[in-house]
Design an enzyme around this catalytic site. Structure first.
Site, short mmCIF file in Angstrom:
data_model
loop_
_atom_site.label_atom_id
_atom_site.label_comp_id
_atom_site.label_asym_id
_atom_site.label_seq_id
_atom_site.Cartn_x
_atom_site.Cartn_y
_atom_site.Cartn_z
N ASP A 231 0.81 -1.22 0.00
CA ASP A 231 0.00 0.00 0.00
C ASP A 231 0.85 1.27 0.00
O ASP A 231 0.46 2.30 0.59
CB ASP A 231 -0.97 0.01 1.19
CG ASP A 231 -1.94 -1.16 1.17
OD1 ASP A 231 -2.32 -1.58 0.06
OD2 ASP A 231 -2.32 -1.65 2.25
N GLU A 232 2.00 1.22 -0.65
CA GLU A 232 2.91 2.36 -0.68
C GLU A 232 3.14 2.90 -2.09
O GLU A 232 3.92 3.82 -2.28
CB GLU A 232 4.27 1.97 -0.07
CG GLU A 232 4.28 1.81 1.43
CD GLU A 232 4.45 3.13 2.16
OE1 GLU A 232 4.46 4.18 1.48
OE2 GLU A 232 4.55 3.12 3.39
#
Length: 288
Positions: A231-232
Site C-alpha cells: 500500500d505504498e
C-alpha cells in the site's frame, strides 16, 4: 459513449525555455489542431510535463510514422521522453478480484456502456464466486486458488494469462492477496490497486476497522500503482466520504463501497487517457 477521434502526445523533460513551443509549434506545422492541453512545471524538481490532445489535419492527410519521425529530432533537442497514442485505441485490461464484487461490477458496467474505453480479455480470481458475473459478460474467468505453498505456482500461471491476454494494464479490484515482490517488479507502473482507506493512513487489513478505532470523520479510498511496499505505491486518485461517531465499522464499509468504485474507475480512466506521469515515487496527474 463517443470517444474523440484524436491523438494524445505526452512528454516530460527537464524544465527549460521552449518546452511548450517545441510541441505546439510542431503540431501547428503539421496542420494538427490542439483540442485540449495541460502542462505542469515542477519548480522544486525542475521537471516539465505536458499532455496535448489534437485532431488530425482537416484534409485528412496524416501519416503517423512520418509524424513520429518528424518530431523525433525536435524532441531530442530537449531530451523529451514522449509517447503518441490514438485516443480511440482500447487497451487490454486484465482484472484481478477475490470475493467482493462491487468494484468489478462497476468496472464491467462502465466497460459494457462504453464509459471505459477498454477491452477485458480475462478476469482472474483466487475464488470461484464471481464466475457467473464474468460469464454473463462473456469474459474468460480464471479461478486460481492460492495457498502459501502454491503461491509461486499460482502467480506464474497468473503471469502467463496476463501475457497471453496481451494486457497493457492490470487492475486489482479488491484482490485480497499480497503479490510477491517478483510479480510486483514485473507489474510496476502498469498495475493499479484500490485500497479502502486514505493512504498513507490505515494500511493493510481491515482499514475501516482501524478508522473506526481512531474515530475518524472522513473515510475514503486510494487508487495507486503497486510496488514492493504494501500500500505504498504512487497514488493516482483518492476519494472521501464524511462520517461521524454514529458509524460502526460495518457502516464505514457500506459507505466506502461507492467511493472505492468511483476512485478506481477514475484512476483507470486517467491511466488509459495518458494523464498520469510517474516521477520521483509519486504521480503527476494532468486531469480534465
Amino acid at each position: 459513449m463517443n470517444t474523440p477521434d484524436t491523438l494524445i502526445l505526452t512528454a516530460t523533460c527537464a524544465s527549460r525555455l521552449g518546452t511548450v513551443d517545441v510541441v505546439t509549434r510542431y503540431l501547428y506545422e503539421q496542420g494538427c489542431y490542439v483540442a485540449d492541453m495541460q502542462t505542469f512545471d515542477d519548480a522544486r524538481a525542475g521537471q516539465f510535463f505536458i499532455r496535448a490532445e489534437f485532431r488530425r489535419p482537416a484534409d485528412g492527410q496524416f501519416d503517423e510514422v512520418a509524424f513520429r519521425d518528424g518530431f523525433a529530432p525536435h524532441a531530442a533537442r530537449f531530451e523529451l521522453q514522449w509517447q503518441l497514442t490514438e485516443r480511440k485505441r482500447k487497451p487490454n485490461v486484465v482484472i484481478l478480484v477475490s470475493k467482493f464484487d462491487h468494484c468489478l461490477n462497476d468496472l464491467l458496467y462502465r466497460y459494457r456502456t462504453g464509459q471505459l474505453a477498454i477491452e477485458i480479455p480475462a478476469i482472474i480470481s483466487n475464488h470461484p464466486d464471481l464466475q457467473r458475473l464474468a460469464d454473463w459478460h462473456h469474459i474468460p474467468y480464471y479461478h486460481l486458488p492460492v495457498t502459501a505453498d502454491t503461491k509461486a505456482e499460482q502467480e506464474d500461471r497468473m503471469w502467463d494469462i496476463i501475457n497471453e491476454s496481451e494486457a497493457e494494464l492490470v487492475v486489482l479490484a479488491r484482490y485480497m492477496q499480497v503479490l510477491s515482490p517478483e510479480l510486483c517488479d514485473k507489474l510496476a507502473g502498469w498495475a493499479i490497486n484500490i485500497h479502502h482507506s486514505l493512504l498513507p493512513g490505515f494500511k493493510g487489513a481491515q482499514p475501516y476497522h482501524q478508522a473506526y478505532a481512531k474515530g475518524v470523520k472522513l473515510v475514503g479510498a486510494t487508487a495507486h500503482y503497486i510496488n514492493n511496499e504494501l500500500d505504498e505505491g504512487p497514488i493516482i486518485t483518492q476519494g472521501i466520504q464524511p462520517v461521524d461517531h454514529s458509524h460502526y465499522p460495518e457502516d464505514l464499509v457500506a459507505k466506502g463501497r461507492d467511493v472505492e468504485c468511483v476512485t478506481l474507475a477514475k484512476a483507470i480512466q486517467y491511466h488509459i487517457e495518458k494523464r498520469v506521469f510517474m516521477y520521483q515515487g509519486k504521480t503527476v496527474v494532468l486531469g480534465n
